[in-house]
Write a protein that holds these residues in place. Structure first.
Motif, PDB file in Angstrom:
ATOM      1  N   PHE A 323       0.873  -1.363  -0.174  1.00 11.19           N
ATOM      2  CA  PHE A 323      -0.079  -0.055  -0.055  1.00 11.19           C
ATOM      3  C   PHE A 323       0.852   1.277  -0.050  1.00 11.19           C
ATOM      4  O   PHE A 323       0.589   2.243  -0.636  1.00 11.19           O
ATOM      5  N   ALA A 324       1.994   1.065   0.771  1.00 16.01           N
ATOM      6  CA  ALA A 324       2.809   2.151   0.630  1.00 16.01           C
ATOM      7  C   ALA A 324       3.564   2.571  -0.642  1.00 16.01           C
ATOM      8  O   ALA A 324       3.577   3.831  -1.183  1.00 16.01           O
ATOM      9  N   LEU A 325       3.783   1.408  -1.337  1.00 17.31           N
ATOM     10  CA  LEU A 325       4.245   1.495  -2.753  1.00 17.31           C
ATOM     11  C   LEU A 325       3.138   2.249  -3.670  1.00 17.31           C
ATOM     12  O   LEU A 325       3.618   3.062  -4.712  1.00 17.31           O
ATOM     13  N   GLY A 326       2.277   1.891  -3.346  1.00 18.64           N
ATOM     14  CA  GLY A 326       0.922   2.371  -4.151  1.00 18.64           C
ATOM     15  C   GLY A 326       0.780   3.698  -3.968  1.00 18.64           C
ATOM     16  O   GLY A 326       0.364   4.662  -5.028  1.00 18.64           O
ATOM     17  N   ALA A 327       0.595   4.110  -2.729  1.00 24.36           N
ATOM     18  CA  ALA A 327       0.391   5.559  -2.447  1.00 24.36           C
ATOM     19  C   ALA A 327       1.561   6.563  -3.007  1.00 24.36           C
ATOM     20  O   ALA A 327       1.357   7.541  -3.507  1.00 24.36           O
ATOM     21  N   ALA A 328       3.094   5.872  -2.984  1.00 28.61           N
ATOM     22  CA  ALA A 328       3.971   6.558  -3.555  1.00 28.61           C
ATOM     23  C   ALA A 328       4.032   6.692  -5.134  1.00 28.61           C
ATOM     24  O   ALA A 328       4.257   7.896  -5.876  1.00 28.61           O
ATOM     25  N   ALA A 329       3.458   5.898  -5.847  1.00 29.47           N
ATOM     26  CA  ALA A 329       3.125   5.917  -7.167  1.00 29.47           C
ATOM     27  C   ALA A 329       2.219   6.771  -7.528  1.00 29.47           C
ATOM     28  O   ALA A 329       2.189   7.534  -8.535  1.00 29.47           O
ATOM     29  N   LEU A 330       1.139   6.711  -6.627  1.00 32.56           N
ATOM     30  CA  LEU A 330      -0.177   7.836  -6.878  1.00 32.56           C
ATOM     31  C   LEU A 330       0.351   9.271  -6.962  1.00 32.56           C
ATOM     32  O   LEU A 330       0.159  10.037  -7.665  1.00 32.56           O
ATOM     33  N   MET A 331       1.386   9.272  -5.885  1.00 33.93           N
ATOM     34  CA  MET A 331       1.725  10.689  -5.697  1.00 33.93           C
ATOM     35  C   MET A 331       2.777  11.202  -6.666  1.00 33.93           C
ATOM     36  O   MET A 331       2.598  12.383  -7.211  1.00 33.93           O
ATOM     37  N   LEU A 332       3.647  10.243  -7.101  1.00 34.59           N
ATOM     38  CA  LEU A 332       4.275  10.631  -8.399  1.00 34.59           C
ATOM     39  C   LEU A 332       3.473  10.985  -9.590  1.00 34.59           C
ATOM     40  O   LEU A 332       3.905  11.968 -10.412  1.00 34.59           O
ATOM     41  N   LEU A 333       2.484  10.227  -9.606  1.00 31.92           N
ATOM     42  CA  LEU A 333       1.761  10.391 -11.127  1.00 31.92           C
ATOM     43  C   LEU A 333       1.226  11.818 -10.815  1.00 31.92           C
ATOM     44  O   LEU A 333       0.784  12.416 -11.877  1.00 31.92           O
ATOM     45  N   SER A 334       0.421  11.779  -9.821  1.00 37.82           N
ATOM     46  CA  SER A 334      -0.205  13.241  -9.432  1.00 37.82           C
ATOM     47  C   SER A 334       0.709  14.679  -9.796  1.00 37.82           C
ATOM     48  O   SER A 334       0.425  15.210 -10.407  1.00 37.82           O
ATOM     49  N   ALA A 335       2.028  14.343  -9.198  1.00 34.49           N
ATOM     50  CA  ALA A 335       2.980  15.634  -9.451  1.00 34.49           C
ATOM     51  C   ALA A 335       3.272  15.682 -10.900  1.00 34.49           C
ATOM     52  O   ALA A 335       3.434  16.801 -11.487  1.00 34.49           O
ATOM     53  N   GLY A 336       3.467  14.513 -11.536  1.00 32.31           N
ATOM     54  CA  GLY A 336       3.953  14.410 -13.090  1.00 32.31           C
ATOM     55  C   GLY A 336       3.064  15.051 -13.897  1.00 32.31           C
ATOM     56  O   GLY A 336       3.456  15.841 -14.834  1.00 32.31           O
ATOM     57  N   LEU A 337       1.540  14.675 -13.957  1.00 33.21           N
ATOM     58  CA  LEU A 337       0.662  15.443 -14.475  1.00 33.21           C
ATOM     59  C   LEU A 337       0.397  16.854 -14.258  1.00 33.21           C
ATOM     60  O   LEU A 337       0.052  17.438 -15.239  1.00 33.21           O
ATOM     61  N   SER A 338       0.570  17.198 -13.186  1.00 34.44           N
ATOM     62  CA  SER A 338       0.282  18.722 -12.723  1.00 34.44           C
ATOM     63  C   SER A 338       1.545  19.347 -13.313  1.00 34.44           C
ATOM     64  O   SER A 338       1.275  20.501 -13.935  1.00 34.44           O
ATOM     65  N   LEU A 339       2.641  18.845 -13.421  1.00 32.30           N
ATOM     66  CA  LEU A 339       3.924  19.512 -14.156  1.00 32.30           C
ATOM     67  C   LEU A 339       3.750  19.494 -15.494  1.00 32.30           C
ATOM     68  O   LEU A 339       3.775  20.464 -16.070  1.00 32.30           O
ATOM     69  N   LEU A 340       3.503  18.480 -16.157  1.00 30.66           N
ATOM     70  CA  LEU A 340       3.221  18.235 -17.591  1.00 30.66           C
ATOM     71  C   LEU A 340       1.966  19.314 -18.031  1.00 30.66           C
ATOM     72  O   LEU A 340       2.128  19.873 -19.187  1.00 30.66           O
ATOM     73  N   TRP A 341       0.719  19.401 -17.242  1.00 35.67           N
ATOM     74  CA  TRP A 341      -0.192  20.024 -17.782  1.00 35.67           C
ATOM     75  C   TRP A 341      -0.382  21.600 -17.311  1.00 35.67           C
ATOM     76  O   TRP A 341      -0.845  22.389 -18.062  1.00 35.67           O
ATOM     77  N   PHE A 342       0.172  21.873 -16.216  1.00 34.06           N
ATOM     78  CA  PHE A 342       0.237  23.244 -15.556  1.00 34.06           C
ATOM     79  C   PHE A 342       1.316  23.889 -15.178  1.00 34.06           C
ATOM     80  O   PHE A 342       1.522  25.014 -14.497  1.00 34.06           O
ATOM     81  N   ASN A 343       2.648  23.033 -15.494  1.00 34.04           N
ATOM     82  CA  ASN A 343       3.884  23.510 -14.921  1.00 34.04           C
ATOM     83  C   ASN A 343       3.921  23.822 -13.503  1.00 34.04           C
ATOM     84  O   ASN A 343       4.772  24.852 -13.009  1.00 34.04           O
ATOM     85  N   ARG A 344       3.248  23.151 -12.715  1.00 32.58           N
ATOM     86  CA  ARG A 344       3.468  23.333 -11.331  1.00 32.58           C
ATOM     87  C   ARG A 344       2.930  21.973 -10.606  1.00 32.58           C
ATOM     88  O   ARG A 344       2.516  21.201 -11.436  1.00 32.58           O
ATOM     89  N   ILE A 345       3.321  21.870  -9.472  1.00 33.48           N
ATOM     90  CA  ILE A 345       2.859  20.825  -8.575  1.00 33.48           C
ATOM     91  C   ILE A 345       1.599  20.875  -7.717  1.00 33.48           C
ATOM     92  O   ILE A 345       1.772  21.881  -6.861  1.00 33.48           O
ATOM     93  N   LEU A 346       0.630  20.430  -8.591  1.00 32.40           N
ATOM     94  CA  LEU A 346      -0.733  20.845  -7.791  1.00 32.40           C
ATOM     95  C   LEU A 346      -1.049  22.136  -7.709  1.00 32.40           C
ATOM     96  O   LEU A 346      -0.964  22.756  -8.644  1.00 32.40           O
TER      97      LEU A 346
END
Length: 346
Positions: A323-346
């Motif tokens: 579960f900890a590994l899954g949480a880390a993957a979700l956080m990285l995906l969230s930050a990555g998509l935010s940087l890709l789409w909006f040039n910021r983290i969240l």
């Protein structure tokens, strides 16, 4: 799903607070935004896809936080893991009825071939012992990891008269617990047991054996193969109780004819019949399983099944790391998509 620290699940109450905080920030941001003459112009400029995208990273972050809460509670789940089975004893019937050819080329040869294939499937770290039984039981090979010695022992079987399934089981237990003093004498009346009265008194003063839960001893198992009924020796159900009291599972394999068949051996004519009821009772008493093999191919499949059963087992284990590994993957995906789409983290 069970949890070692279920009290940490109360942290999940913070998730709705995060949702409300996010909605408040959106509303605050809307108030501070520059007012346009027509909001429709803004909507047309952003597009529907852009409007949906803005919520995806925060949603992924919220899922990551929920996953971390579950990880903090230390969840338990039943999963398949490598078994810690270290020793397996093959107790094999070498009575005269094993020469019957209803299982090609004959029952004994089919059993030998299947046993040797079984050895190939096992991890090299697992020790295997071999016990041969007919009218009596003998250790053909003490537990070893040397597969060549085991194959030699299996190939050296000699057919004999009688079927003492109970003796074979007792000998297998004695092989697993060489210091426990297990023997055929344990099933004889006290007046008929070997040894002087002083020696017998010494046995009585030994520390009393305390039975354990059947099937709880996971460091060893017995596989007993036979094609007939007990004709002599210890009652196999009494021997099965001894195995159950020590937590040892006894997997039983029946080969040959269930209805019975007349077979000639050394000038004798004998009627042999597979005692499935007893074999099932032995397996049930020790929390194991019974298998029937009517052909050589069936016998091979039985041993393949046993190999997989004895090398992996279901265990309840902690999976918080997943579960900890899954949480880390979700956080990285969230930050990555935010940087890709909006040039910021969240």
């Amino acid at each position: 799903m069970n949890f070692l620290w279920p009290q940490f699940l109360w942290l999940a109450l913070a998730l709705p607070v995060l949702v409300l905080l996010y909605l408040w920030l959106l509303r605050r941001k809307k108030k501070m935004a520059i007012r346009y003459a027509s909001l429709s112009i803004v909507r047309d400029a952003m597009g529907v896809g852009q409007s949906v995208r803005r919520h995806i990273p925060p949603l992924l972050f919220l899922l990551a936080m929920a996953t971390l809460v579950i990880a903090a509670a230390r969840p338990l789940a039943v999963v398949m893991l490598p078994s810690n089975q270290q020793t397996i004893v093959l107790a094999m019937d070498v009575s005269g009825s094993m020469r019957a050819a209803d299982v090609q080329p004959n029952r004994l040869a089919a059993a030998q071939n299947a046993a040797k294939s079984f050895l190939k499937e096992l991890p090299r770290t697992v020790k295997v012992g071999v016990v041969a039984f007919a009218g009596s039981a003998q250790v053909a090979q003490l537990p070893t990891t040397n597969r060549e010695d085991l194959v030699t022992a299996i190939d050296s079987f000699q057919l004999q008269r009688g079927t003492a399934t109970g003796n074979g089981l007792v000998m297998a237990l004695s092989t697993l617990f060489p210091d426990a003093g297990i023997g055929i004498d344990d099933f004889a009346p006290k007046s008929m047991q070997r040894g002087t009265p002083i020696e017998q008194a010494g046995k009585d003063t030994k520390k009393d054996f305390v039975p354990v839960t059947p099937g709880s001893y996971t460091s060893a198992a017995i596989i007993m193969l036979t094609d007939g009924q007990r004709t002599t020796g210890v009652d196999p159900l009494d021997a099965a109780k001894m195995a159950a009291d020590r937590g040892v599972r006894v997997y039983t394999v029946g080969v040959g004819t269930v209805d019975g068949e007349t077979i000639g051996f050394e000038g004798w004519s004998m009627r042999v019949r597979l005692d499935e009821d007893t074999l099932k009772a032995i397996a049930n008493k020790t929390q194991a399983e019974y298998f029937y093999a009517g052909t050589a191919e069936d016998l091979k499949k039985v041993y393949e099944t046993l190999s997989s059963r004895l090398t992996v087992e279901k265990k309840e284990t902690e999976i918080s790391a997943l579960f900890a590994l899954g949480a880390a993957a979700l956080m990285l995906l969230s930050a990555g998509l935010s940087l890709l789409w909006f040039n910021r983290i969240l």
